[in-house]
Design an enzyme around this catalytic site. Structure first.
Site, PDB file in Angstrom:
ATOM      1  N   GLU A   1      -3.557 -16.614  -1.943  1.00  0.00           N
ATOM      2  CA  GLU A   1      -2.755 -15.646  -2.711  1.00  0.00           C
ATOM      3  C   GLU A   1      -2.025 -16.435  -3.794  1.00  0.00           C
ATOM      4  OE1 GLU A   1      -1.152 -12.856  -4.532  1.00  0.00           O
ATOM      5  OE2 GLU A   1      -2.322 -12.189  -2.799  1.00  0.00           O
TER       6      GLU A   1
ATOM      7  N   CYS B   1     -10.385  -1.017  -4.798  1.00  0.00           N
ATOM      8  CA  CYS B   1      -9.624   0.080  -5.384  1.00  0.00           C
ATOM      9  C   CYS B   1     -10.323   0.638  -6.617  1.00  0.00           C
ATOM     10  CB  CYS B   1      -8.199  -0.362  -5.724  1.00  0.00           C
ATOM     11  SG  CYS B   1      -8.113  -1.760  -6.860  1.00  0.00           S
TER      12      CYS B   1
ATOM     13  N   ASN C   1      -1.251  -7.961   4.735  1.00  0.00           N
ATOM     14  CA  ASN C   1      -1.554  -6.623   5.248  1.00  0.00           C
ATOM     15  C   ASN C   1      -2.771  -6.624   6.166  1.00  0.00           C
ATOM     16  OD1 ASN C   1      -1.180  -3.668   5.225  1.00  0.00           O
ATOM     17  ND2 ASN C   1      -3.062  -3.621   4.019  1.00  0.00           N
TER      18      ASN C   1
ATOM     19  N   ASP D   1     -10.162  -8.326  -1.184  1.00  0.00           N
ATOM     20  CA  ASP D   1      -9.473  -7.098  -1.599  1.00  0.00           C
ATOM     21  C   ASP D   1      -9.003  -7.335  -3.033  1.00  0.00           C
ATOM     22  OD1 ASP D   1      -8.074  -4.743  -1.830  1.00  0.00           O
ATOM     23  OD2 ASP D   1      -6.503  -5.272  -0.407  1.00  0.00           O
TER      24      ASP D   1
ATOM     25  N   GLU E   1     -10.088   4.444  -2.954  1.00  0.00           N
ATOM     26  CA  GLU E   1     -10.099   3.197  -2.192  1.00  0.00           C
ATOM     27  C   GLU E   1     -11.321   3.262  -1.289  1.00  0.00           C
ATOM     28  OE1 GLU E   1      -7.344  -0.265  -1.552  1.00  0.00           O
ATOM     29  OE2 GLU E   1      -7.196   1.473  -2.866  1.00  0.00           O
TER      30      GLU E   1
ATOM     31  N   TYR F   1      -7.123 -13.025  -1.950  1.00  0.00           N
ATOM     32  CA  TYR F   1      -6.162 -11.991  -2.373  1.00  0.00           C
ATOM     33  C   TYR F   1      -5.435 -11.384  -1.159  1.00  0.00           C
ATOM     34  CZ  TYR F   1     -10.135 -11.876  -5.725  1.00  0.00           C
ATOM     35  OH  TYR F   1     -11.200 -12.184  -6.546  1.00  0.00           O
TER      36      TYR F   1
ATOM     37  N   GLN G   1       0.855  -1.184   0.000  1.00  0.00           N
ATOM     38  CA  GLN G   1       0.000   0.000   0.000  1.00  0.00           C
ATOM     39  C   GLN G   1       0.892   1.236   0.000  1.00  0.00           C
ATOM     40  OE1 GLN G   1      -3.220   0.013  -0.321  1.00  0.00           O
ATOM     41  NE2 GLN G   1      -3.813  -2.087   0.145  1.00  0.00           N
TER      42      GLN G   1
END
Length: 361
Positions: free
Chosen positions: A234, A319, A218, A294, A353, A213, A185
């Site tokens: 992931e 996003c 994070n 995400d 975002e 994801y 980020q």
């Protein structure tokens, strides 16, 4: 698309984004979005520069979208972190004074953290030798940074090939390794606000969480403390390795991470076919009450969207508010928008975002 850097206009620009998000979510009877602002300058923790030769010197350069022929030559970058702005002129002085560092250098990338770490990647159109390594070691020590040298098929590491970020979520400090070349980020301050919002929105749960994801973990780290256990997916090897390191560094032991795409996980949960990458993972042992997504700018594909429908709670960080709205439209018959938020990760651009919590009707 960007707009001019103008801190005096920041509040107006943020209000325009808020209005836009409100309009997109209005068909779903969404509540008023919480708005999380950004620092007006020095908020971006990473920056990538091409180098442009002029008058026998190389300058940091960026290019306007769609125009890679007209460089914008830079001495500093007000949206970049103070550490990046401090490093830029010193690094340029050093490469100008060193033929070894200067020769065929064409790109410089900076990655910094709120915790004070910094890493510089220097990219070359030539092989890097022992002479370069010696000069780079001296430079890294002088600047107190990690330094990566890259050329075709070559990567030399001075120090470490990651930086460490530290972020506070609900009174606990989480440590994150952020590898060179992997996604992170860019706006650390707003990222911290996102993590705290997601932590609060998920709430204390007695069941399990599925995360799609997950990147470098994070969101995984703080959200794992809110549930019994987590299954996270992931596909990037670099991100998977970083996530595993971050889980270990923070003593988070209730997360199982699998290298599957969202589409593959859907097949696994629907028992369409087995996956060797799920060896030793008992999917039937999970009591999933919530899913955290995400996704990339394209949003969730229809099959993944249908997968999320089976969960009571869907926590969604986006996003791209347009694809977020499209996904909500697909889920609206079974889930309502209970909470929503705008996170201004990218001031002075039209990018937004946002986050929503969807709860089964």
């Amino acid at each position: 698309m960007s707009v001019p850097f103008d801190p005096a206009s920041y509040d107006r620009q943020l209000e325009e984004k808020t209005v836009r998000l409100r309009e997109l979510l209005a068909p779903f009877d969404a509540p008023e979005p919480q708005v999380f602002d950004s620092p007006r300058e020095h908020y971006r923790l990473r920056a990538e520069f091409r180098l442009w030769r002029e008058d026998q010197k190389r300058y940091y350069a960026m290019f306007a979208p769609g125009d890679n022929r007209t460089p914008i030559l830079l001495e500093g970058l007000p949206i970049a972190s103070e550490r990046i702005n401090a490093l830029m002129p010193v690094l340029r002085e050093r490469w100008e004074a060193s033929p070894t560092l200067n020769h065929k250098l064409f790109q410089v990338d900076f990655l910094t953290t709120l915790a004070g770490d910094a890493m510089i990647t220097m990219c070359y159109h030539r092989p890097l030798d022992a002479e370069w390594q010696a000069a780079a070691e001296q430079l890294a020590a002088e600047l107190n940074v990690s330094l990566i040298g890259r050329s075709k098929g070559q990567k030399l590491i001075i120090g470490q090939d990651y930086v460490t970020e530290k972020l506070d979520v609900a009174g606990r400090t989480f440590s994150y390794r952020q590898p060179e070349g992997a996604f992170t980020q860019p706006n650390g301050t707003v990222n911290g606000k996102m993590l705290n919002w997601a932590f609060d929105a998920l709430g204390e749960r007695q069941d399990d969480l599925l995360e799609l994801y997950c990147g470098n973990g994070n969101f995984t780290l703080p959200l794992a403390t809110r549930v019994r256990k987590v299954l996270a997916t992931e596909i990037s090897k670099t991100s998977v390795n970083a996530a595993l390191s971050n889980l270990d560094d923070n003593g988070v032991d209730n997360v199982t991470l699998v290298r599957l795409s969202a589409e593959e996980l859907t097949e696994a949960l629907n028992e369409v076919r087995p996956f060797r990458r799920l060896h030793g993972v008992d999917l039937k042992s999970y009591d999933f009450g919530s899913v955290f997504v995400d996704p990339p700018r394209a949003g969730m594909d229809p099959d993944t969207c249908e997968l999320t429908r089976r969960f009571e709670r869907i926590l969604y960080i986006s996003c791209n508010p347009e694809t977020l709205a499209a996904n909500i439209a697909q889920l609206h018959d079974t889930h309502r928008v209970e909470r929503c938020a705008l996170f201004d990760q990218f001031p002075y651009t039209h990018h937004m975002e946002s986050g929503v919590l969807l709860v089964r009707r």
